[in-house]
Design an enzyme around this catalytic site. Structure first.
Site, PDB file in Angstrom:
ATOM      1  CB  SER A   1      -0.882   0.024   1.256  1.00 16.55           C
ATOM      2  OG  SER A   1      -1.569   1.254   1.349  1.00 16.55           O
TER       3      SER A   1
ATOM      4  CE1 TYR B   1      -3.825  -2.162   5.014  1.00 12.03           C
ATOM      5  CE2 TYR B   1      -3.132   0.059   4.425  1.00 12.03           C
ATOM      6  CZ  TYR B   1      -3.582  -1.190   4.049  1.00 12.03           C
ATOM      7  OH  TYR B   1      -3.784  -1.483   2.725  1.00 12.03           O
TER       8      TYR B   1
END
Ligand SMILES: NC(=O)c1ccc[n+]([C@@H]2O[C@H](COP(=O)([O-])OP(=O)(O)OC[C@H]3O[C@@H](n4cnc5c(N)ncnc54)[C@H](O)[C@@H]3O)[C@@H](O)[C@H]2O)c1
Length: 261
Positions: free
Chosen positions: A154, A164
Site C-alpha cells: 500500500s 496498517y
C-alpha cells in the site's frame, strides 16, 4: 527473443488470488477476473466462502476457469487445503497473489497504545498470512521450474504512519527477501502498492469528504482515487512472461501519490 504482446498471456497458468471473495467491487475480484481473462485458471480464495464462490461463478459464467477455496491464511493447515485444491483442479500453481488483508477495519490505528493481541492479529493476517501462502506454493513453483508471487502492499507504507502501514512495510520486506532468495529458481517476487482504490473497503476506509481524500486531492500528481480494474494491467505485467526480468520491486499504482527517486 523479440517482444510480443502474447507474453502477457497466461494460458495454461494456474493462479491463486487470496482475498478475492470480498464485498462488491473488491480488488481481489478484479485481479481474479483479469487473470482469468488473460487465460489463467484461477483459485478464488477467501475466508468469506460465499464471496469466493460468487466470484468463481462469475468467472465461469464469462467462459473462464475458476474454483472457489475457503481459506484462513493465518492457518497453515487451511492454506495447505487451498493449494491441494489448486493441484487437484488444475495440476499445480504458477502464480500467487497475496491480496488478503485486514484494512478498512483498522482505520488509522496507532502504535503507542495498541494492545499486543490486536497487534499480533494484524501482523498474523497481513504479514504471516502472506508468508504461509508463499511457503505453501514455493515447492509447487519449483516443480514447475518457476513462478510469480505478487504481494499487495500500500502507499500507506510510504511512510508507515499507522499499524496498517507497518504491516504493509513488513510485507515489502518479505517481498525483497524472498526475491533475493528465489531469483535463481526463476521465482519472481514483487509488490503492488495501490493508492486509494474505490473498492467497498477503500470507500469505508477513506470516505470522499474525509481528511485523507482531501489530502490526496491536494497532493497526488494525477488523480487521487482509482478503481480496482486500474490495478489489473500492473498485475499482469508482474505475473506474466512480460515481467520475467522484474523482481524485488514495488510498483506504485496510485496516480502519482508516492513519488520515489
Ligand atoms: N482499497 C484500497 O484503497 C487499498 C489501497 C491499498 C492497498 N489495498 C490492499 O488491497 C487488498 C484488497 O483490498 P480491498 O480494498 O479489495 O479490500 P477487501 O476488504 O475487499 O479485501 C480483503 C479481503 O481479504 C479477506 N481476508 C481477510 N482476512 C482473511 C484471512 N485470514 N484469510 C483469508 N482471507 C482473508 C477478506 O475477507 C476480504 O475479502 C488488501 O491487501 C488491501 O490492504 C487496498
Amino acid at each position: 527473443m523479440a517482444f510480443s504482446a502474447d507474453q502477457f498471456r497466461l494460458d495454461n497458468k494456474v493462479a491463486i488470488v487470496t482475498g478475492a471473495g470480498g464485498r462488491g467491487n473488491s480488488i481481489g475480484r478484479a485481479y481474479a477476473l483479469g487473470l482469468a481473462r488473460a487465460g489463467a485458471a484461477v483459485v478464488v480464495a477467501d475466508i468469506n466462502a460465499d464471496g469466493a464462490k460468487t466470484v468463481a461463478d462469475e468467472i465461469g459464467a464469462a467462459g473462464g476457469k475458476a474454483i472457489a477455496a475457503a481459506v484462513d491464511i493465518t492457518k497453515p493447515n487451511s492454506v495447505a487445503k487451498m493449494t491441494e485444491a489448486a493441484v487437484k483442479a488444475f495440476g499445480g500453481v504458477d502464480i500467487l497473489v497475496n491480496n488478503a488483508a485486514l484494512m478498512a477495519e483498522l482505520g488509522a490505528l496507532q502504535a503507542a497504545d495498541i494492545a499486543l493481541d490486536q497487534w499480533n492479529r494484524i501482523m498474523d493476517v497481513n504479514v504471516t498470512g502472506a508468508l504461509n501462502c508463499a511457503q505453501a506454493v514455493i515447492p509447487l513453483m519449483r516443480k514447475r521450474g518457476g513462478g510469480k508471487i505478487v504481494n499487495q502492499v500500500s502507499g500507506g507504507a510510504y511512510p508507515a504512519v499507522s499499524i496498517y502501514g507497518i504491516s504493509k512495510l513488513a510485507l515489502v520486506g518479505l517481498t525483497t527477501t524472498l526475491a533475493r532468495q528465489l531469483g535463481r529458481e526463476k521465482i519472481n517476487v514483487n509488490a503492488i502498492a495501490p493508492g486509494n482504490v474505490q473498492s467497498e473497503a477503500g470507500k469505508q476506509l477513506a470516505p470522499d469528504d474525509g481528511p485523507f481524500i482531501k489530502f490526496l486531492q491536494a497532493t497526488v500528481a494525477m488523480r487521487a482515487q482509482g478503481q480496482p480494474d486500474e490495478l489489473v494491467g500492473s498485475l499482469l505485467l508482474l505475473v506474466s512472461g512480460a515481467g520475467d526480468w522484474i523482481t524485488g520491486q514495488v510498483l506504485h499504482v496510485d496516480g502519482g501519490w508516492v513519488l520515489r527517486p
